[in-house]
Write an enzyme that holds these catalytic residues in place. Structure first.
Site, PDB file in Angstrom:
ATOM      1  CE  LYS A   7     -30.728 -17.742 -43.970  1.00 59.89           C
ATOM      2  NZ  LYS A   7     -30.576 -18.138 -45.524  1.00 59.89           N
ATOM      3  N   GLY A  37     -32.889  -4.339 -57.240  1.00 64.79           N
ATOM      4  CA  GLY A  37     -32.033  -4.812 -56.286  1.00 64.79           C
ATOM      5  C   GLY A  37     -30.913  -5.165 -57.367  1.00 64.79           C
ATOM      6  N   GLY A  41     -27.676  -6.252 -56.468  1.00 62.48           N
ATOM      7  CA  GLY A  41     -26.517  -6.740 -55.616  1.00 62.48           C
ATOM      8  C   GLY A  41     -26.067  -7.878 -56.431  1.00 62.48           C
ATOM      9  CB  VAL A  66     -28.758 -12.531 -56.828  1.00 64.17           C
ATOM     10  CG1 VAL A  66     -29.645 -13.362 -57.736  1.00 64.17           C
ATOM     11  CG2 VAL A  66     -28.174 -13.195 -55.798  1.00 64.17           C
TER      12      VAL A  66
HETATM   13  P1  NAI Z   1     -26.922  -7.854 -51.900  1.00 63.22           P
HETATM   14  O1  NAI Z   1     -26.937  -7.575 -50.724  1.00 63.22           O
HETATM   15  O2  NAI Z   1     -25.620  -8.407 -52.721  1.00 63.22           O
HETATM   16  O3  NAI Z   1     -28.006  -7.149 -52.592  1.00 63.22           O
HETATM   17  C1  NAI Z   1     -29.209  -6.460 -52.595  1.00 63.22           C
HETATM   18  C2  NAI Z   1     -29.210  -5.128 -53.251  1.00 63.22           C
HETATM   19  O4  NAI Z   1     -30.663  -4.623 -53.072  1.00 63.22           O
HETATM   20  C3  NAI Z   1     -28.155  -4.032 -53.025  1.00 63.22           C
HETATM   21  O5  NAI Z   1     -27.788  -3.674 -54.297  1.00 63.22           O
HETATM   22  C4  NAI Z   1     -29.149  -3.075 -52.094  1.00 63.22           C
HETATM   23  O6  NAI Z   1     -28.583  -1.753 -52.496  1.00 63.22           O
HETATM   24  C5  NAI Z   1     -30.449  -3.230 -53.005  1.00 63.22           C
HETATM   25  N1  NAI Z   1     -31.557  -2.856 -52.150  1.00 63.22           N
HETATM   26  C6  NAI Z   1     -32.012  -2.798 -51.012  1.00 63.22           C
HETATM   27  N2  NAI Z   1     -33.239  -2.478 -50.701  1.00 63.22           N
HETATM   28  C7  NAI Z   1     -33.760  -1.879 -51.762  1.00 63.22           C
HETATM   29  C8  NAI Z   1     -34.847  -1.391 -52.185  1.00 63.22           C
HETATM   30  N3  NAI Z   1     -35.791  -0.898 -51.336  1.00 63.22           N
HETATM   31  N4  NAI Z   1     -35.238  -1.290 -53.357  1.00 63.22           N
HETATM   32  C9  NAI Z   1     -34.149  -1.528 -54.503  1.00 63.22           C
HETATM   33  N5  NAI Z   1     -32.977  -2.146 -54.147  1.00 63.22           N
HETATM   34  C10 NAI Z   1     -32.688  -2.536 -52.773  1.00 63.22           C
HETATM   35  O7  NAI Z   1     -27.831  -9.489 -51.976  1.00 63.22           O
HETATM   36  P2  NAI Z   1     -27.876 -10.584 -52.875  1.00 63.22           P
HETATM   37  O8  NAI Z   1     -26.805 -11.786 -52.438  1.00 63.22           O
HETATM   38  O9  NAI Z   1     -27.742 -10.119 -54.450  1.00 63.22           O
HETATM   39  O10 NAI Z   1     -29.415 -11.392 -52.783  1.00 63.22           O
HETATM   40  C11 NAI Z   1     -30.423 -10.609 -53.180  1.00 63.22           C
HETATM   41  C12 NAI Z   1     -31.781 -11.258 -52.355  1.00 63.22           C
HETATM   42  O11 NAI Z   1     -31.843 -12.776 -52.829  1.00 63.22           O
HETATM   43  C13 NAI Z   1     -31.571 -11.317 -50.895  1.00 63.22           C
HETATM   44  O12 NAI Z   1     -32.775 -11.060 -50.395  1.00 63.22           O
HETATM   45  C14 NAI Z   1     -31.112 -12.923 -50.563  1.00 63.22           C
HETATM   46  O13 NAI Z   1     -31.236 -13.220 -49.336  1.00 63.22           O
HETATM   47  C15 NAI Z   1     -31.712 -13.547 -51.670  1.00 63.22           C
HETATM   48  N6  NAI Z   1     -30.985 -14.679 -51.974  1.00 63.22           N
HETATM   49  C16 NAI Z   1     -29.486 -14.821 -52.372  1.00 63.22           C
HETATM   50  C17 NAI Z   1     -28.863 -15.798 -52.833  1.00 63.22           C
HETATM   51  C18 NAI Z   1     -27.400 -15.779 -53.180  1.00 63.22           C
HETATM   52  O14 NAI Z   1     -26.946 -16.775 -53.584  1.00 63.22           O
HETATM   53  N7  NAI Z   1     -26.591 -14.484 -52.968  1.00 63.22           N
HETATM   54  C19 NAI Z   1     -29.441 -17.114 -52.711  1.00 63.22           C
HETATM   55  C20 NAI Z   1     -30.827 -17.052 -52.296  1.00 63.22           C
HETATM   56  C21 NAI Z   1     -31.438 -16.043 -52.131  1.00 63.22           C
END
Ligand code: NAI
Length: 355
Positions: free
Chosen positions: A80, A180, A182, A184
């Site tokens: 990483k 969340g 986002g 995913v």
């Molecule tokens: P992202 O940044 O697109 O979405 C995260 C979402 O969570 C955002 O909408 C944000 O506003 C929200 N958020 C933040 N703090 C919060 C809280 N306390 N309560 C509710 N919502 C909150 O990230 P993404 O890409 O969707 O990834 C989500 C998680 O999955 C991260 O932890 C990432 O490391 C993990 N992950 C993602 C992968 C991918 O393919 N994108 C692969 C493996 C793990």
């Protein structure tokens, strides 16, 4: 600040401190284990409070990638990178190219990709300085955003958990609380909605939550209220360490499984979930879909192969659930055993070949 004595320093093979003053780059690259292949893992950009926080994050995340690759049957190691800085104000083409040069100096021992604070488009810049990149934009021969595939893997994993827990044939009629919305979380909601599941959602960004009401007839709760939501399944898709001293006691669900990395604040929270009769799908197994997809870029992307690999997440989890029950251990422990067994086997073969 210590390095070798860090709690999270778990026999890492190599930790590189990168500096490029002209490009404004300060970064760390951690290669945890390359027994199964080159270390693959995303490059995160975050305004860490201090260098110790950045080091802790990169050590924890790279070790998690070793377990993720091993448990998913990929011939890859765990690594990483973290860039110390605010992605909204400090990310420049020069900085991304400097990061690419740092990756190139490792000569393929570490393969980088997008992560929190970096985007698929950023890696077009990184690619100018190194070949050791996956998750590139489609126009550069990559497979684009891995998030929909990560969501699909989580969906398969939750279906497997429902089968194990209730003998359910599908997720239709179930109620899932998604934390969340986002990249995913949103795709996961789409899949769950199409499958006939009811949704309760939360996001610190109220506009995303409002969109989920319109798109999926979701019920919205405040970020603090999601843990105690009346849903059978809780899917953490925001940040790590959300299963902790305060939250585990609040949970009313029977299954926890989602995309966020490092969901258990500490190992003992896995045991607490088990004691409470909550089936936990270990994060590094259920969220491996994106890794399976980007890894395929190295062997010539084949959608069918990726789909089968991602569907296999469900089978891997069923084996882990059964193993955990048979041994009376938390599912996280059973998943670690699976990953470590694969590493031990590979090390034994390598030692025999070298003898
Ligand atoms: P992202 O940044 O697109 O979405 C995260 C979402 O969570 C955002 O909408 C944000 O506003 C929200 N958020 C933040 N703090 C919060 C809280 N306390 N309560 C509710 N919502 C909150 O990230 P993404 O890409 O969707 O990834 C989500 C998680 O999955 C991260 O932890 C990432 O490391 C993990 N992950 C993602 C992968 C991918 O393919 N994108 C692969 C493996 C793990």
């Amino acid at each position: 600040m210590t390095v070798f004595a860090q709690e999270d320093f778990a026999d890492h093979e190599q930790v590189v401190f990168v500096s490029d003053a002209a490009a404004g780059l300060k970064a760390l690259i951690a290669i945890h284990d390359t027994t199964l292949g080159p270390a693959l893992g995303g490059c995160r950009m975050y305004p860490y409070a201090d260098e110790a926080a950045a080091l802790r994050d990169v050590l924890r995340l790279s070790r998690g990638m070793t377990w993720k690759a091993a448990a998913s049957g990929l011939d890859l190691g765990g690594g990483k990178a973290v860039i110390i800085g605010d992605p909204r104000s400090q990310k420049t083409p020069a900085l991304l190219q400097a990061m690419g040069r740092a990756v190139e100096r490792l000569a393929g021992r570490y393969i980088t990709a997008e992560d929190v604070g970096t985007t698929v488009a950023d890696f077009a810049e990184v690619r100018k300085a190194t070949r050791h990149v996956v998750g590139l934009p489609v126009e550069l021969g990559g497979t684009g955003d891995p998030s929909p595939t990560t969501a699909l893997g989580v969906f398969h994993g939750l279906a497997a958990a429902a089968r194990h827990r209730w003998g359910a044939a599908s997720l239709a009629g179930s109620h899932v609380a998604v934390q969340g919305l986002g990249n995913v979380g949103w795709h996961l909601c789409q899949l769950l909605h199409e499958a006939g599941a009811a949704l309760t959602v939360s996001d610190v960004d109220a506009s995303r939550a409002a969109k989920a009401v319109a798109s999926f007839a979701a019920r919205v709760v405040s970020p603090d209220a999601i843990y105690a939501a009346e849903a059978e399944i809780f899917a953490p898709c925001a940040m790590g360490a959300v299963l902790n001293d305060e939250t585990v006691a609040q949970l009313r669900c029977a299954i926890v499984g989602g995309a966020a990395n490092n969901q258990l604040a500490r190992e003992e929270h896995g045991e607490q979930l088990r004691t409470r009769g909550i089936l936990y799908a270990p994060d590094f197994v259920i969220n491996a879909g994106g890794m399976i997809r980007v890894a395929s870029e190295r062997d010539g992307f084949d959608e069918g192969v990726v789909d089968r690999g991602v569907a296999g997440i469900g089978d891997t989890l069923l084996a882990i659930f059964q193993g955990a029950e048979a041994d009376g251990v938390p599912t996280e422990t059973a998943a670690l055993h699976l990953a470590q067994a694969r590493l031990s086997q590979a090390r034994a073969v390598q030692a025999a070949l070298a003898a």
